[in-house]
Design an enzyme around this catalytic site. Structure first.
Site, PDB file in Angstrom:
ATOM      1  N   CYS A   1       0.838  -1.206   0.000  1.00 58.83           N
ATOM      2  CA  CYS A   1       0.000   0.000   0.000  1.00 58.83           C
ATOM      3  C   CYS A   1       0.874   1.258   0.000  1.00 58.83           C
ATOM      4  O   CYS A   1       1.483   1.585  -1.002  1.00 58.83           O
ATOM      5  CB  CYS A   1      -0.982  -0.030   1.172  1.00 58.83           C
ATOM      6  SG  CYS A   1      -2.376   1.086   0.973  1.00 58.83           S
TER       7      CYS A   1
ATOM      8  N   HIS B   1      -3.655  -5.231   0.573  1.00 58.18           N
ATOM      9  CA  HIS B   1      -3.117  -5.675   1.865  1.00 58.18           C
ATOM     10  C   HIS B   1      -3.202  -7.193   2.010  1.00 58.18           C
ATOM     11  O   HIS B   1      -4.203  -7.719   2.501  1.00 58.18           O
ATOM     12  CB  HIS B   1      -3.889  -5.017   3.003  1.00 58.18           C
ATOM     13  CG  HIS B   1      -3.581  -3.576   3.197  1.00 58.18           C
ATOM     14  ND1 HIS B   1      -2.564  -3.133   4.015  1.00 58.18           N
ATOM     15  CD2 HIS B   1      -4.147  -2.466   2.675  1.00 58.18           C
ATOM     16  CE1 HIS B   1      -2.522  -1.805   3.993  1.00 58.18           C
ATOM     17  NE2 HIS B   1      -3.478  -1.378   3.185  1.00 58.18           N
TER      18      HIS B   1
ATOM     19  N   GLU C   1      -1.809  -8.894   4.152  1.00 59.04           N
ATOM     20  CA  GLU C   1      -1.751  -9.230   5.588  1.00 59.04           C
ATOM     21  C   GLU C   1      -3.082  -9.019   6.309  1.00 59.04           C
ATOM     22  O   GLU C   1      -3.266  -9.501   7.431  1.00 59.04           O
ATOM     23  CB  GLU C   1      -0.644  -8.416   6.272  1.00 59.04           C
ATOM     24  CG  GLU C   1      -0.994  -6.990   6.660  1.00 59.04           C
ATOM     25  CD  GLU C   1      -1.007  -5.984   5.508  1.00 59.04           C
ATOM     26  OE1 GLU C   1      -1.099  -4.777   5.801  1.00 59.04           O
ATOM     27  OE2 GLU C   1      -0.927  -6.402   4.329  1.00 59.04           O
TER      28      GLU C   1
END
EC number: 3.4.19.-
Length: 252
Positions: free
Chosen positions: A101, A194, A196
């Site tokens: 990001c 993202h 994660e």
């Protein structure tokens, strides 16, 4: 012969929310649980608070991860400028850097000469599908032998890479953004989404942004609705990111 322990560093460009601290013990644990493996050493540098490794220690690391951030992709805060400078050194050293990001838009594209700014089609929040560039993503590269045509990933950003520098290879795009993933040689990899994040982290961020009156409730409801009957391709993102960071395969 004993294999030397692999060592990685997370450059955290955001503050831990109360929810993330309580649920996961902080974003550091979220990243390590996603990208780390047994036997590795991971170090945390809260770059947003001015924490950076010494230049003399950079060579000790096998790879680095730059997190997302609430800060603009074109800001000139002291810590952002310092992070750019540090990544210039990592570029010269050909060290593995995974930018997520903010890390993808701001740092990697910025230091390589790309154009970054506010997203031309507006804020992106929720689950999105991105399309792989067929000729750029090769079998035996970061994805392994099976190359997906598209992958679902959680998105949470208002800035984007408007123009890639000549040295970049575009790896993925979407209906909304021209640059969803790109690489620079075999040592820099940027991902707009993202890998994660999970559903509960995204929903907590959405609620927090609404409470700050930075997002309309209607937009928030639509963002949450993207995950009603779908989920990110988390395992494939983990495989890609781990293969890149650990140098298990090269994309180009």
């Amino acid at each position: 012969m004993v294999n030397e322990q692999k060592r990685f560093a997370l450059f955290l460009a955001t503050c831990d929310s109360t929810f993330v601290k309580k649920t996961y013990g902080g974003y550091f644990n979220v990243f390590v649980s996603t990208f780390g493996e047994e036997g590795e050493q991971w170090d945390l540098f809260r770059v947003i608070d001015g924490e950076f490794p010494d230049d003399k220690d950079l060579d000790k690391y096998d790879g680095f991860v730059i997190s997302g951030s609430l800060h603009d992709a074109f800001g000139d805060d002291d810590w952002i400028v310092k992070l750019c400078s540090l990544c210039q050194k990592l570029d010269d050293m050909k060290k593995k850097v995974l930018g997520i990001c903010f890390g993808h838009q701001q740092i990697l594209s910025r230091i390589k000469g790309g154009k970054i700014g506010r997203a031309s089609r507006g804020l992106d929040m929720g689950l999105s599908s991105i399309t792989m560039v067929k000729d750029a993503v090769k079998p035996g590269g970061y994805f392994g032998s099976q190359i997906p045509k598209s992958l679902a990933i959680i998105k949470c950003h208002q800035d984007e890479v408007l123009e890639l520098p000549e040295s970049a290879t575009l790896l993925a795009y979407s209906d909304k953004y021209n640059v969803e993933m790109c690489s620079y040689g075999n040592h820099f990899l940027g991902i707009q989404g993202h890998p994660e994040y999970n559903k509960e982290i995204l929903f907590e961020i959405i609620d927090r942004v609404v409470n700050l009156k930075l997002m309309e409730q209607d937009f928030a409801d639509k963002a949450k609705a993207t995950m009603e009957n779908a989920e990110p391709d988390r395992k494939q993102w983990q495989t890609l990111c781990k293969n890149f960071l650990k140098g298990r395969s090269e994309q180009v």
